[in-house]
Design a protein around this motif. Structure first.
Motif, PDB file in Angstrom:
ATOM      1  N   GLU A 100      40.398  36.206  46.420  1.00 59.05           N
ATOM      2  CA  GLU A 100      39.919  37.638  46.291  1.00 59.05           C
ATOM      3  C   GLU A 100      38.253  37.440  45.487  1.00 59.05           C
ATOM      4  O   GLU A 100      37.485  38.484  46.033  1.00 59.05           O
ATOM      5  CB  GLU A 100      40.465  38.788  45.850  1.00 59.05           C
ATOM      6  CG  GLU A 100      42.028  39.377  46.882  1.00 59.05           C
ATOM      7  CD  GLU A 100      42.947  40.003  46.343  1.00 59.05           C
ATOM      8  OE1 GLU A 100      42.438  40.718  46.061  1.00 59.05           O
ATOM      9  OE2 GLU A 100      43.820  40.616  46.661  1.00 59.05           O
ATOM     10  N   VAL A 101      38.783  37.614  44.339  1.00 59.65           N
ATOM     11  CA  VAL A 101      36.885  37.936  43.642  1.00 59.65           C
ATOM     12  C   VAL A 101      37.192  36.606  43.091  1.00 59.65           C
ATOM     13  O   VAL A 101      37.997  35.583  42.327  1.00 59.65           O
ATOM     14  CB  VAL A 101      37.254  39.099  42.285  1.00 59.65           C
ATOM     15  CG1 VAL A 101      35.395  38.951  41.863  1.00 59.65           C
ATOM     16  CG2 VAL A 101      37.102  40.113  43.438  1.00 59.65           C
ATOM     17  N   LEU A 102      35.475  35.772  42.821  1.00 62.07           N
ATOM     18  CA  LEU A 102      35.510  34.206  42.430  1.00 62.07           C
ATOM     19  C   LEU A 102      35.049  34.477  40.749  1.00 62.07           C
ATOM     20  O   LEU A 102      33.918  35.381  40.741  1.00 62.07           O
ATOM     21  CB  LEU A 102      34.807  33.877  42.945  1.00 62.07           C
ATOM     22  CG  LEU A 102      34.356  32.352  42.467  1.00 62.07           C
ATOM     23  CD1 LEU A 102      35.693  31.350  42.353  1.00 62.07           C
ATOM     24  CD2 LEU A 102      33.404  31.468  43.057  1.00 62.07           C
ATOM     25  N   ARG A 103      35.296  34.409  39.703  1.00 58.27           N
ATOM     26  CA  ARG A 103      34.567  34.729  38.314  1.00 58.27           C
ATOM     27  C   ARG A 103      34.215  33.636  38.043  1.00 58.27           C
ATOM     28  O   ARG A 103      34.649  31.610  37.818  1.00 58.27           O
ATOM     29  CB  ARG A 103      35.531  34.860  37.266  1.00 58.27           C
ATOM     30  CG  ARG A 103      34.861  35.557  35.659  1.00 58.27           C
ATOM     31  CD  ARG A 103      35.561  36.376  35.180  1.00 58.27           C
ATOM     32  NE  ARG A 103      35.128  36.405  33.369  1.00 58.27           N
ATOM     33  CZ  ARG A 103      35.083  35.358  33.107  1.00 58.27           C
ATOM     34  NH1 ARG A 103      35.302  34.287  33.111  1.00 58.27           N
ATOM     35  NH2 ARG A 103      34.697  35.510  31.371  1.00 58.27           N
ATOM     36  N   VAL A 104      32.856  32.944  37.958  1.00 59.89           N
ATOM     37  CA  VAL A 104      31.828  31.917  37.325  1.00 59.89           C
ATOM     38  C   VAL A 104      31.562  32.479  35.424  1.00 59.89           C
ATOM     39  O   VAL A 104      30.536  33.469  35.324  1.00 59.89           O
ATOM     40  CB  VAL A 104      30.788  31.010  38.468  1.00 59.89           C
ATOM     41  CG1 VAL A 104      30.740  29.799  37.515  1.00 59.89           C
ATOM     42  CG2 VAL A 104      31.843  31.001  39.318  1.00 59.89           C
ATOM     43  N   ALA A 105      31.851  31.323  34.613  1.00 59.96           N
ATOM     44  CA  ALA A 105      31.370  31.343  33.347  1.00 59.96           C
ATOM     45  C   ALA A 105      30.953  30.279  32.675  1.00 59.96           C
ATOM     46  O   ALA A 105      31.193  29.396  33.500  1.00 59.96           O
ATOM     47  CB  ALA A 105      32.269  32.456  32.540  1.00 59.96           C
ATOM     48  N   LEU A 106      30.135  30.805  32.361  1.00 66.97           N
ATOM     49  CA  LEU A 106      28.797  29.961  31.364  1.00 66.97           C
ATOM     50  C   LEU A 106      29.583  29.133  30.362  1.00 66.97           C
ATOM     51  O   LEU A 106      29.539  30.614  29.110  1.00 66.97           O
ATOM     52  CB  LEU A 106      27.655  29.441  31.908  1.00 66.97           C
ATOM     53  CG  LEU A 106      27.116  29.942  32.977  1.00 66.97           C
ATOM     54  CD1 LEU A 106      25.411  29.163  33.268  1.00 66.97           C
ATOM     55  CD2 LEU A 106      27.606  28.738  33.845  1.00 66.97           C
ATOM     56  N   ALA A 163      29.031  35.683  36.460  1.00 69.45           N
ATOM     57  CA  ALA A 163      28.907  36.442  37.060  1.00 69.45           C
ATOM     58  C   ALA A 163      30.080  36.058  38.505  1.00 69.45           C
ATOM     59  O   ALA A 163      30.999  35.355  38.148  1.00 69.45           O
ATOM     60  CB  ALA A 163      28.236  34.928  38.195  1.00 69.45           C
ATOM     61  N   LEU A 164      30.438  37.326  39.205  1.00 69.04           N
ATOM     62  CA  LEU A 164      31.827  38.125  40.200  1.00 69.04           C
ATOM     63  C   LEU A 164      31.118  37.474  41.622  1.00 69.04           C
ATOM     64  O   LEU A 164      29.974  38.513  42.076  1.00 69.04           O
ATOM     65  CB  LEU A 164      31.758  38.737  39.913  1.00 69.04           C
ATOM     66  CG  LEU A 164      32.416  38.837  38.182  1.00 69.04           C
ATOM     67  CD1 LEU A 164      33.072  40.772  38.157  1.00 69.04           C
ATOM     68  CD2 LEU A 164      33.602  38.484  37.728  1.00 69.04           C
ATOM     69  N   PHE A 165      32.216  37.127  41.766  1.00 71.88           N
ATOM     70  CA  PHE A 165      31.532  37.191  44.066  1.00 71.88           C
ATOM     71  C   PHE A 165      33.026  37.316  44.540  1.00 71.88           C
ATOM     72  O   PHE A 165      34.338  37.171  44.376  1.00 71.88           O
ATOM     73  CB  PHE A 165      31.161  35.606  44.498  1.00 71.88           C
ATOM     74  CG  PHE A 165      30.534  35.188  43.715  1.00 71.88           C
ATOM     75  CD1 PHE A 165      28.885  35.361  43.912  1.00 71.88           C
ATOM     76  CD2 PHE A 165      30.213  34.214  42.160  1.00 71.88           C
ATOM     77  CE1 PHE A 165      28.009  34.364  43.592  1.00 71.88           C
ATOM     78  CE2 PHE A 165      29.573  33.746  41.697  1.00 71.88           C
ATOM     79  CZ  PHE A 165      27.911  33.879  42.200  1.00 71.88           C
TER      80      PHE A 165
END
Length: 496
Positions: A274-280, A304-306
């Motif tokens: 449902e929601v992709l979370r990308v963290a650095l 970032a959330l998508f």
């Protein structure tokens, strides 16, 4: 390319020969002189630098230079008096663009010796001396097969240290060109500099912004936007960015240790959630993108959330996820780059819409009067003006932070206006939040005169650190460690 001349001081610059067939014809020395004169004139026009050194060129047997094209500086004392270019016969067994690129490569070395002191070039790193020349030769002709090997090295070894690069730094100069700089104008001023100052001179921007562009370009996914592709004269199709598939129910990561100006580019396959979370994690700067959304620039610790839900992501209370773009499931990307050696990582995971809506109680807009903040900070960082106006702090769902105010202030019975704004990224553990890569400043205007805001360092210290926090209803109370060991406290009320 350049090798040590055994008869005199100075470095001879040489380009490896690439021909595998005997040349059908070899131009005469007179013809070569005309070719070199044309290249010199072309580079002078591009750089705005008029070459003062005379250039001499001749064809020599392959054995004379080991098959490499050479530029040998003619040195007298501490000065270079002329450039001598030696072209082995095998060079002319290449295609025409490769021949001209080789000539331009060696001529560029003449410009380097003309623009910088001999001593500084003798100790200059190869990623500057040979990387510049490789780019200049290829840019002059618009690309040729002769740069394939350097390009492959650049594209396939994104974590390589600049200090270990030479001809393959062609990609660095191409990245600067693609980012809007003009390497013809910025390359020569790099001479005499190293590391971040040299990179900043080339890109004509901060090292942080430069390494972000390098990182994203090495993903090589142009469908996500221009910044996600490498372009340059003679570039090959090589790509090193691994494809990471995000499973539903657990995070996945790509992690590695990189040197200064090493980068980690990653392709992300995301569908089914449902929601992709990308963290650095780590590094100096990076970004993330998914199909159908623009690039989200990220700072260390940023996320970032998508939204992958068709029709959008709506929270249980009927509100939409603020700042979270709706995207198309498929292949996205993330990248992070470093300006200092250290570990970097890209972490991706799926969350449900409900989880994303509840991801952080901090998300929203919080306010207090700026007088409360200034009063607390003055005890730690010195006197501040008497000001009144809303101090607004905002935490967004995609990990961005901002704070600032516009206020009426009084100093010695004189009334004026003050304003300030700070931005950065934040991470939230549920008990603490950490603001990273904080930037911003402030000003005061009295009697038509504008001046820097006093105590701005105190604002940065109060914002750009790890703080303990508690949320009680609509009240946020947080504290941070001050230089004297105390923990000043700031209390704000939720506005949205």
């Amino acid at each position: 390319m350049c090798i040590r001349d055994s008869l005199q001081p100075g470095q001879a610059r040489a380009r490896p020969g690439g021909a595998t067939v005997a040349p059908a014809t070899v131009p005469s020395d007179e013809e070569l002189t005309g070719i070199v004169a044309g290249v010199v004139a072309g580079i002078e026009e591009r750089t705005g630098h008029r070459l003062r050194l005379p250039v001499r060129v001749r064809v020599v047997p392959d054995a004379r230079t080991g098959g490499d094209a050479l530029m040998v500086p003619v040195v007298a004392g501490e000065s270079v008096r002329a450039c001598r270019i030696l072209l082995p016969r095998n060079v002319f067994g290449q295609d025409a663009p490769s021949v001209t690129s080789t000539v331009a490569h060696e001529v560029w070395h003449c410009f380097q010796y003309d623009a910088a002191p001999l001593r500084s070039l003798d100790v200059a790193p190869l990623w500057i001396v040979e990387g510049q020349a490789e780019w200049a030769g290829e840019a002059y002709v618009g690309g040729s097969p002769s740069s394939a090997a350097p390009w492959d090295t650049w594209l396939l070894q994104p974590a390589q240290a600049l200090t270990r690069r030479s001809y393959d730094a062609i990609g660095l100069y191409a990245a600067a060109d693609a980012a809007g700089a003009d390497p013809w104008r910025t390359a020569l001023p790099m001479l005499g500099r190293r590391g971040a100052p040299a990179v900043e001179t080339l890109f004509d921007r901060s090292a942080t912004l430069a390494v972000r562009r390098i990182a994203t370009s090495l993903v090589r996914s142009p469908q996500l936007g221009d910044v996600w592709e490498s372009r340059g004269p003679g570039i090959t199709g090589s790509r090193a960015a691994p494809l990471v598939t995000v499973p539903v129910g657990e995070p996945v990561e790509a992690r590695m240790r990189v040197p200064a100006f090493g980068v980690l580019p990653v392709r992300i396959a995301a569908s089914g959630g449902e929601v992709l979370r990308v963290a650095l994690e780590g590094g100096a700067a990076g970004a993330a993108a998914m199909p159908g959304a623009g690039t989200v620039e990220l700072n260390p610790g940023g996320t970032a959330l998508f939204c992958l839900v068709e029709g959008g992501c709506t929270c249980p209370d009927g509100a939409s996820l603020d700042g979270v773009p709706q995207v198309t499931p498929g292949e996205g990307a993330a990248a992070v780059g470093a300006t200092a050696a250290g570990e970097v990582a890209v972490v991706a995971e799926f969350r449900t819409v409900e989880q994303a809506c509840e991801a952080s109680d901090l998300v929203g807009e919080w306010v207090t009067d700026v007088s409360n903040v200034m009063r607390m900070l003055s005890a730690q960082y010195g006197a501040m003006p008497s000001c009144r106006g809303p101090w607004v702090v905002t935490f967004t769902a995609d990990g961005r932070f901002s704070a600032g105010y516009e206020a009426t202030c009084q100093v010695n019975d004189v009334t004026g206006q003050a304003r300030a704004r700070f931005t950065g990224a934040y991470t939230d553990t549920g008990r603490t939040f950490t603001v990273s890569d904080l930037t911003g400043d402030g000003t005061m205007t009295f009697g038509g005169r504008t001046m820097p805001l006093p105590g701005v360092d105190g604002f940065r210290a109060a914002l750009g650190a790890t703080a303990d926090y508690v949320i009680d209803g609509d009240t946020l109370t947080y504290s941070f460690a001050a230089p004297d060991g105390t923990k000043p406290t700031i209390t704000l009320t939720r506005r949205s």
